[in-house]
Design a protein around this motif. Structure first.
Motif, PDB file in Angstrom:
ATOM      1  N   ALA A 154      30.910  26.645  -0.221  1.00 39.46           N
ATOM      2  CA  ALA A 154      31.298  25.402  -0.891  1.00 39.46           C
ATOM      3  C   ALA A 154      30.721  24.169  -0.210  1.00 39.46           C
ATOM      4  O   ALA A 154      30.420  23.168  -0.865  1.00 39.46           O
ATOM      5  N   PHE A 155      30.551  24.229   1.110  1.00 44.37           N
ATOM      6  CA  PHE A 155      30.046  23.074   1.843  1.00 44.37           C
ATOM      7  C   PHE A 155      28.680  22.620   1.333  1.00 44.37           C
ATOM      8  O   PHE A 155      28.353  21.436   1.372  1.00 44.37           O
ATOM      9  N   GLY A 156      27.885  23.568   0.876  1.00 46.44           N
ATOM     10  CA  GLY A 156      26.543  23.225   0.425  1.00 46.44           C
ATOM     11  C   GLY A 156      26.524  22.226  -0.708  1.00 46.44           C
ATOM     12  O   GLY A 156      25.573  21.451  -0.857  1.00 46.44           O
ATOM     13  N   ARG A 157      27.590  22.203  -1.510  1.00 46.96           N
ATOM     14  CA  ARG A 157      27.638  21.292  -2.658  1.00 46.96           C
ATOM     15  C   ARG A 157      27.751  19.831  -2.229  1.00 46.96           C
ATOM     16  O   ARG A 157      27.398  18.932  -2.981  1.00 46.96           O
ATOM     17  N   PHE A 158      28.271  19.595  -1.035  1.00 47.05           N
ATOM     18  CA  PHE A 158      28.538  18.223  -0.616  1.00 47.05           C
ATOM     19  C   PHE A 158      27.393  17.600   0.176  1.00 47.05           C
ATOM     20  O   PHE A 158      27.372  16.397   0.390  1.00 47.05           O
ATOM     21  N   GLN A 159      26.456  18.420   0.605  1.00 50.71           N
ATOM     22  CA  GLN A 159      25.380  17.891   1.435  1.00 50.71           C
ATOM     23  C   GLN A 159      24.447  16.963   0.674  1.00 50.71           C
ATOM     24  O   GLN A 159      23.833  16.072   1.253  1.00 50.71           O
ATOM     25  N   THR A 160      24.332  17.178  -0.630  1.00 53.95           N
ATOM     26  CA  THR A 160      23.400  16.377  -1.424  1.00 53.95           C
ATOM     27  C   THR A 160      24.019  15.072  -1.916  1.00 53.95           C
ATOM     28  O   THR A 160      23.326  14.243  -2.495  1.00 53.95           O
ATOM     29  N   ALA A 161      25.318  14.896  -1.699  1.00 51.23           N
ATOM     30  CA  ALA A 161      25.976  13.664  -2.151  1.00 51.23           C
ATOM     31  C   ALA A 161      25.504  12.488  -1.308  1.00 51.23           C
ATOM     32  O   ALA A 161      25.507  12.543  -0.080  1.00 51.23           O
ATOM     33  N   ALA A 162      25.092  11.418  -1.985  1.00 54.46           N
ATOM     34  CA  ALA A 162      24.616  10.232  -1.273  1.00 54.46           C
ATOM     35  C   ALA A 162      25.781   9.503  -0.617  1.00 54.46           C
ATOM     36  O   ALA A 162      26.917   9.549  -1.099  1.00 54.46           O
ATOM     37  N   ASN A 163      25.491   8.839   0.481  1.00 52.40           N
ATOM     38  CA  ASN A 163      26.509   8.033   1.152  1.00 52.40           C
ATOM     39  C   ASN A 163      26.897   6.880   0.226  1.00 52.40           C
ATOM     40  O   ASN A 163      26.044   6.082  -0.161  1.00 52.40           O
ATOM     41  N   PRO A 164      28.170   6.779  -0.173  1.00 54.74           N
ATOM     42  CA  PRO A 164      28.567   5.730  -1.117  1.00 54.74           C
ATOM     43  C   PRO A 164      28.592   4.333  -0.512  1.00 54.74           C
ATOM     44  O   PRO A 164      28.711   3.347  -1.249  1.00 54.74           O
ATOM     45  N   PHE A 165      28.475   4.242   0.813  1.00 51.37           N
ATOM     46  CA  PHE A 165      28.548   2.941   1.471  1.00 51.37           C
ATOM     47  C   PHE A 165      27.176   2.514   1.977  1.00 51.37           C
ATOM     48  O   PHE A 165      26.438   3.318   2.546  1.00 51.37           O
ATOM     49  N   PRO A 166      26.840   1.241   1.771  1.00 51.72           N
ATOM     50  CA  PRO A 166      25.530   0.747   2.208  1.00 51.72           C
ATOM     51  C   PRO A 166      25.451   0.676   3.722  1.00 51.72           C
ATOM     52  O   PRO A 166      26.466   0.544   4.408  1.00 51.72           O
ATOM     53  N   GLU A 167      24.243   0.779   4.213  1.00 45.12           N
ATOM     54  CA  GLU A 167      24.026   0.632   5.650  1.00 45.12           C
ATOM     55  C   GLU A 167      23.837  -0.852   5.938  1.00 45.12           C
ATOM     56  O   GLU A 167      22.762  -1.415   5.762  1.00 45.12           O
ATOM     57  N   LEU A 168      24.913  -1.500   6.355  1.00 44.81           N
ATOM     58  CA  LEU A 168      24.883  -2.944   6.579  1.00 44.81           C
ATOM     59  C   LEU A 168      24.271  -3.266   7.944  1.00 44.81           C
ATOM     60  O   LEU A 168      24.297  -2.438   8.851  1.00 44.81           O
ATOM     61  N   PRO A 169      23.769  -4.496   8.137  1.00 41.73           N
ATOM     62  CA  PRO A 169      23.817  -5.570   7.147  1.00 41.73           C
ATOM     63  C   PRO A 169      22.721  -5.429   6.092  1.00 41.73           C
ATOM     64  O   PRO A 169      21.562  -5.249   6.434  1.00 41.73           O
ATOM     65  N   SER A 170      23.120  -5.483   4.834  1.00 41.08           N
ATOM     66  CA  SER A 170      22.150  -5.497   3.745  1.00 41.08           C
ATOM     67  C   SER A 170      21.665  -6.930   3.554  1.00 41.08           C
ATOM     68  O   SER A 170      22.282  -7.881   4.027  1.00 41.08           O
ATOM     69  N   ARG A 171      20.571  -7.089   2.844  1.00 38.47           N
ATOM     70  CA  ARG A 171      20.020  -8.429   2.634  1.00 38.47           C
ATOM     71  C   ARG A 171      21.002  -9.315   1.879  1.00 38.47           C
ATOM     72  O   ARG A 171      21.197 -10.484   2.227  1.00 38.47           O
ATOM     73  N   ASP A 172      21.643  -8.766   0.834  1.00 37.34           N
ATOM     74  CA  ASP A 172      22.593  -9.552   0.049  1.00 37.34           C
ATOM     75  C   ASP A 172      23.771 -10.010   0.902  1.00 37.34           C
ATOM     76  O   ASP A 172      24.181 -11.171   0.856  1.00 37.34           O
ATOM     77  N   PHE A 173      24.319  -9.083   1.661  1.00 35.68           N
ATOM     78  CA  PHE A 173      25.485  -9.392   2.481  1.00 35.68           C
ATOM     79  C   PHE A 173      25.139 -10.447   3.525  1.00 35.68           C
ATOM     80  O   PHE A 173      25.884 -11.412   3.736  1.00 35.68           O
ATOM     81  N   ASP A 174      24.024 -10.263   4.179  1.00 29.51           N
ATOM     82  CA  ASP A 174      23.601 -11.190   5.225  1.00 29.51           C
ATOM     83  C   ASP A 174      23.298 -12.569   4.643  1.00 29.51           C
ATOM     84  O   ASP A 174      23.623 -13.598   5.243  1.00 29.51           O
ATOM     85  N   THR A 175      22.691 -12.596   3.458  1.00 27.81           N
ATOM     86  CA  THR A 175      22.333 -13.868   2.825  1.00 27.81           C
ATOM     87  C   THR A 175      23.568 -14.691   2.486  1.00 27.81           C
ATOM     88  O   THR A 175      23.610 -15.905   2.737  1.00 27.81           O
ATOM     89  N   VAL A 176      24.581 -14.053   1.918  1.00 28.14           N
ATOM     90  CA  VAL A 176      25.797 -14.782   1.549  1.00 28.14           C
ATOM     91  C   VAL A 176      26.476 -15.352   2.791  1.00 28.14           C
ATOM     92  O   VAL A 176      26.913 -16.513   2.802  1.00 28.14           O
ATOM     93  N   GLN A 177      26.562 -14.556   3.856  1.00 28.61           N
ATOM     94  CA  GLN A 177      27.178 -15.057   5.085  1.00 28.61           C
ATOM     95  C   GLN A 177      26.403 -16.247   5.647  1.00 28.61           C
ATOM     96  O   GLN A 177      26.994 -17.244   6.085  1.00 28.61           O
ATOM     97  N   HIS A 178      25.090 -16.141   5.644  1.00 28.88           N
ATOM     98  CA  HIS A 178      24.256 -17.226   6.161  1.00 28.88           C
ATOM     99  C   HIS A 178      24.442 -18.498   5.336  1.00 28.88           C
ATOM    100  O   HIS A 178      24.558 -19.604   5.888  1.00 28.88           O
ATOM    101  N   ARG A 179      24.483 -18.353   4.024  1.00 26.56           N
ATOM    102  CA  ARG A 179      24.623 -19.526   3.159  1.00 26.56           C
ATOM    103  C   ARG A 179      25.997 -20.172   3.295  1.00 26.56           C
ATOM    104  O   ARG A 179      26.124 -21.399   3.229  1.00 26.56           O
ATOM    105  N   LEU A 180      27.018 -19.362   3.476  1.00 28.83           N
ATOM    106  CA  LEU A 180      28.358 -19.919   3.681  1.00 28.83           C
ATOM    107  C   LEU A 180      28.420 -20.727   4.976  1.00 28.83           C
ATOM    108  O   LEU A 180      29.018 -21.805   5.023  1.00 28.83           O
ATOM    109  N   GLN A 181      27.799 -20.205   6.034  1.00 31.76           N
ATOM    110  CA  GLN A 181      27.782 -20.927   7.303  1.00 31.76           C
ATOM    111  C   GLN A 181      26.993 -22.230   7.175  1.00 31.76           C
ATOM    112  O   GLN A 181      27.420 -23.286   7.669  1.00 31.76           O
ATOM    113  N   ALA A 182      25.836 -22.160   6.512  1.00 31.25           N
ATOM    114  CA  ALA A 182      25.015 -23.362   6.331  1.00 31.25           C
ATOM    115  C   ALA A 182      25.754 -24.400   5.493  1.00 31.25           C
ATOM    116  O   ALA A 182      25.695 -25.608   5.782  1.00 31.25           O
TER     117      ALA A 182
END
Length: 300
Positions: A154-182
């Motif tokens: 059964a374990f084999g079925r789960f290995q192909t599932a993509a990670n549902p969470f982005p590997e941060l910092p993503s460009r979008d996430f970083d951009t919004v934080q930068h703009r809020l600070q500015a």
């Protein structure tokens, strides 16, 4: 700005949710027959270490956001869920801003409305990541109860599932934080320059926007840390699942995954609460600023 983190398009999200509803059908039937709601209580996993946060997540406005964001999962509406959650809506704000003199203050306030809307999109996307993660890993909990040989298969079925969470910092996430600070820096500079003029109405608006930018940036930094931790946990689980295909170590993997998945549920709950808290703050600040803008328009 792309708000999807590369997870899925809005149309794909609708299809994904329809699949979730089919899978949940039996569970929801049992829940309804027993009088138990299939949606978890918004205060059932509250972390009590922070008094202010504890108070915030027990507020009526937070509860409203919680149920609204979970109800859109079952909605057949073709409209964007971000627009369903966001208050006031973009059209109302755009209309109000065009009906008052276009000053530098209004330009800065308009930027805050834009960045808070972007924050709303980021939070909604991560909400869907949580749902995706639960869809992937909830069945795994049942598999961990199977005999060892069946687990390895059964374990084999789960290995192909993509990670549902982005590997941060993503460009979008970083951009919004930068703009809020500015934006906060610009607002603070402008307020210092104008204090002597006693333009109290504009000062109040800038103070509210500066506070909002500060809080939202901190919220996003907290959310970023939680997402990074979840991403790492999923990657670790994938590694254990690969090992689990070897029958001789399957039970060791089972014990490790049981421990990991227990903590994983807590991490998902933490992120879910912070997303709702952030969405709630976005709306509260937008409503205050909108009322101030409308007051200026009506007293011209």
């Amino acid at each position: 700005m792309n708000h999807c983190f590369g997870v899925r398009s809005w149309e794909t999200q609708r299809q994904f949710r329809r699949g979730q509803r089919r899978e949940r059908g039996e569970t929801e039937f049992r829940s309804e027959s027993s009088g138990i709601s299939p949606i978890q209580s918004p205060t059932s996993t509250i972390n009590l270490t922070n008094r202010a946060y504890h108070i915030a997540v027990r507020s009526e406005s937070y509860t409203k956001i919680w149920y609204k964001i979970h109800r859109i999962d079952d909605s057949e509406s073709t409209s964007s869920p971000a627009s369903t959650i966001l208050e006031p809506d973009k059209a109302s704000i755009s209309r109000a801003l065009t009906e008052i003199p276009q000053t530098k203050t209004i330009s800065l306030i308009s930027d805050y409305f834009d960045y808070s809307e972007h924050t709303n999109h980021l939070c909604i996307d991560l909400h869907y990541s949580i749902g995706h993660a639960r869809t992937i890993y909830d069945p795994l909990k049942d598999i961990l109860l199977l005999p060892s040989p069946e687990i390895s298969i059964a374990f084999g079925r789960f290995q192909t599932a993509a990670n549902p969470f982005p590997e941060l910092p993503s460009r979008d996430f970083d951009t919004v934080q930068h703009r809020l600070q500015a934006l906060r820096d610009l607002l603070n500079t402008e307020m210092k320059r104008r204090r002597w003029r006693r333009k109290s109405g504009e000062i109040m608006q800038m103070e509210e926007a500066a506070k909002g930018a500060f809080v939202l940036r901190n919220e996003l930094r907290t959310i970023e840390r939680l997402v990074c931790r979840l991403h790492a946990t999923v990657e670790s689980n994938i590694g254990w699942l690969r090992m689990g295909e070897r029958t001789e170590v399957a039970m060791m993997v089972v014990l490790e995954l049981r421990r990991n998945l227990s903590g994983f549920d807590v991490q998902l709950g933490d992120l879910e609460q912070h997303l709702c808290s952030c969405l709630n703050f976005v709306n509260q600040t937008r409503v205050k600023l909108f009322h101030q803008v409308m007051f200026r328009r009506n007293t011209r």
